[in-house]
Write a protein that holds these residues in place. Structure first.
Motif, mmCIF file in Angstrom:
data_model
loop_
_atom_site.group_PDB
_atom_site.id
_atom_site.type_symbol
_atom_site.label_atom_id
_atom_site.label_comp_id
_atom_site.label_asym_id
_atom_site.label_seq_id
_atom_site.Cartn_x
_atom_site.Cartn_y
_atom_site.Cartn_z
ATOM 1 N N MET A 85 4.560 142.613 75.326
ATOM 2 C CA MET A 85 5.283 143.626 76.094
ATOM 3 C C MET A 85 5.484 143.181 77.539
ATOM 4 N N GLY A 86 4.447 142.586 78.134
ATOM 5 C CA GLY A 86 4.557 142.119 79.510
ATOM 6 C C GLY A 86 5.611 141.036 79.669
ATOM 7 N N VAL A 87 5.639 140.101 78.726
ATOM 8 C CA VAL A 87 6.653 139.049 78.779
ATOM 9 C C VAL A 87 8.052 139.665 78.648
ATOM 10 N N GLY A 88 8.204 140.594 77.688
ATOM 11 C CA GLY A 88 9.497 141.243 77.512
ATOM 12 C C GLY A 88 9.941 141.994 78.751
ATOM 13 N N ALA A 89 9.006 142.732 79.358
ATOM 14 C CA ALA A 89 9.332 143.476 80.571
ATOM 15 C C ALA A 89 9.693 142.535 81.714
ATOM 16 N N SER A 90 9.024 141.379 81.780
ATOM 17 C CA SER A 90 9.319 140.424 82.853
ATOM 18 C C SER A 90 10.728 139.861 82.713
ATOM 19 N N PHE A 91 11.131 139.535 81.484
ATOM 20 C CA PHE A 91 12.478 138.999 81.266
ATOM 21 C C PHE A 91 13.537 140.011 81.688
ATOM 22 N N SER A 92 13.385 141.252 81.261
ATOM 23 C CA SER A 92 14.396 142.252 81.580
ATOM 24 C C SER A 92 14.392 142.600 83.060
ATOM 25 N N THR A 93 13.222 142.623 83.693
ATOM 26 C CA THR A 93 13.140 142.976 85.112
ATOM 27 C C THR A 93 13.822 141.941 85.994
ATOM 28 N N VAL A 94 13.432 140.672 85.839
ATOM 29 C CA VAL A 94 13.983 139.639 86.722
ATOM 30 C C VAL A 94 15.463 139.413 86.448
ATOM 31 N N THR A 95 15.893 139.522 85.189
ATOM 32 C CA THR A 95 17.304 139.312 84.875
ATOM 33 C C THR A 95 18.151 140.468 85.380
ATOM 34 N N GLY A 96 17.633 141.685 85.294
ATOM 35 C CA GLY A 96 18.362 142.831 85.829
ATOM 36 C C GLY A 96 18.577 142.712 87.322
ATOM 37 N N ARG A 97 17.562 142.232 88.042
ATOM 38 C CA ARG A 97 17.720 142.025 89.486
ATOM 39 C C ARG A 97 18.748 140.934 89.766
ATOM 40 N N ALA A 98 18.762 139.893 88.921
ATOM 41 C CA ALA A 98 19.723 138.810 89.116
ATOM 42 C C ALA A 98 21.154 139.289 88.888
ATOM 43 N N VAL A 99 21.351 140.225 87.946
ATOM 44 C CA VAL A 99 22.683 140.800 87.721
ATOM 45 C C VAL A 99 23.202 141.430 89.002
ATOM 46 N N ILE A 100 22.334 142.147 89.693
ATOM 47 C CA ILE A 100 22.736 142.791 90.948
ATOM 48 C C ILE A 100 23.097 141.739 91.992
ATOM 49 N N SER A 101 22.301 140.662 92.075
ATOM 50 C CA SER A 101 22.607 139.597 93.021
ATOM 51 C C SER A 101 23.970 138.968 92.723
#
Length: 416
Positions: free
Chosen positions: A118-134
């Protein structure tokens, strides 16, 4: 083919991120803290049901945190290499499967492994979502958009414990993980429908993973990144000391009931949201580094109140409660400005830069949590917050732009 890092800056969408996509990415980001906050109240029940000691069941938190830290360092450069859509969807899928598997765990080993997934999955979605905004937001709006994202993320610490208590009391602790899986699946559907690919093929770096050491070195050589990252890492470290110590400070030291503590924790979460909203407003007029200083000043005021309480021996609600509120809400002023400022020179490698930021952030948070909750809680908490703030202020001061760069930055500040 390897894309030249400096020549391949992603196309910035003039209109930025709309309300619906921002809400979707905010929900995705909320899954990170929600993943632990929701099952924290059920840890004793989990231990009894699986017939293991408290120390064993607490490994679920460690596994989740390690997964969050390690996953971001891989997810960031991977998203620079293949685009944002695939890692975002893969992360949400992994979190959903991990949560549902945790709900049917037959022993503690399986539960810990599922929490790590779950932690790995949450990390992928969190950092990628922030990158989308960038990718999609221009520099003038980036700090405000990240401030709004941080405000949405703050809902996790407010709703998580309340939802966890309600679910576990009615349907048992396994229902918490089923619900987390459903939320991850709902976010996955929303991303498939409403979040298109934001990184052009021509802007991708197919050697991003192999070039990870070089990109990390480039990020750390950037004064802007070092300044923003130090503020986030250690400002968040002080705030996470509050998260780790608040139950001991309020319930054991001040004698609050569990219900009163939950109410105080929720009120501080609301203060954090208000600070994020105010930060987004201030960023229309002030430069990010000024708002960062304001956030550090707010957190420092809270730390000073704790020092006064400790030195005077007056460990009373009149001093402790305002101190905790100031420390808790300070991240509302720090998250958006510091993240946007840190990415100023690294927009073409946003995934890697954000992955490194998140990895170190969670590693420091884990260390801080262990220190802040050890020994005499009031002393260790106050010392941890104070040291964290000294380092954060040092980074803010040491990595300032040269005078010429500061003049250019001031001239390009957008007044809206």
């Amino acid at each position: 083919m390897t894309v030249d890092a400096r020549a391949a800056a992603p196309a910035i969408v003039a209109g930025g991120v709309g309300i619906a996509p921002l809400l979707t990415l905010g929900a995705v980001a909320t899954l990170g803290p929600l993943g632990t906050d929701a099952f924290l109240p059920a840890l004793p029940d989990m231990g009894r049901d699986l017939d293991v000691a408290a120390a064993t069941v607490q490994l679920t938190l460690s596994a989740y945190t390690v997964g969050m830290a390690a996953g971001q360092l891989v997810a960031g450069p991977l998203s620079d290499m293949v685009g944002r859509r695939l890692p975002l969807r893969a992360g949400l899928s992994l979190m959903a499967v991990g949560a549902w598997s945790a709900a049917f765990s037959v022993d503690a080993t399986m539960l810990v492994a599922c929490c790590a997934a779950m932690g790995v999955g949450a990390s992928f979605s969190t950092v990628t979502g922030r990158a989308v905004i960038s990718d999609r937001v221009d520099r003038a709006r980036l700090a405000r958009t990240y401030a709004m994202l941080g405000t949405l993320t703050s809902l996790g610490p407010i709703l998580g414990p309340l939802a966890g208590v309600a679910l576990s009391s009615v349907w048992g602790w396994r229902s918490i993980f089923i619900t987390l899986g459903l939320l991850a699946a709902a976010c996955l559907v929303s991303c498939i429908v409403g979040i298109p690919e934001s990184l052009r093929r021509s802007s991708r770096d197919t050697a991003a993973l192999r070039a990870l050491p070089r990109r990390v070195g480039r990020a750390l050589r950037s004064r802007a990144y070092a300044r923003g990252a130090t503020v986030i890492w250690f400002g968040f470290g002080g705030m996470f000391a509050y998260v780790a110590s608040s139950s001991f400070l309020l319930q054991e030291t001040l004698g609050m009931s569990g219900l009163t503590y939950a109410g105080a924790y929720a009120l501080n979460g609301i203060a954090l949201i208000c600070a994020g909203l105010l930060s987004a407003r201030l960023l229309r007029r002030l430069r990010p580094q000024v708002v960062m200083a304001l956030g550090l000043a707010v957190e420092s005021t809270g730390a000073l109140l704790m020092v006064v309480a400790l030195v005077s021996g007056a460990i009373t609600p009149a001093l402790v409660l305002p101190a905790l509120t100031l420390i808790a809400c300070s991240m509302g002023f720090l998250f958006g400005p510091a993240m946007a400022y840190g990415l100023r020179d690294l927009r073409d490698a946003a995934g890697t830069a954000l992955g490194l930021l998140g990895t170190v952030q969670f590693l420091i948070a884990g260390i801080v949590a262990a220190i802040a909750a050890s020994g005499t809680v009031v002393v260790s908490f106050t010392a941890t917050v104070t040291v964290s703030l000294v380092i954060a202020w040092s980074g803010w001061l040491l990595f300032r732009d040269p005078p010429a760069r500061r003049d250019v930055s001031a001239e390009t500040t957008v007044h809206a």
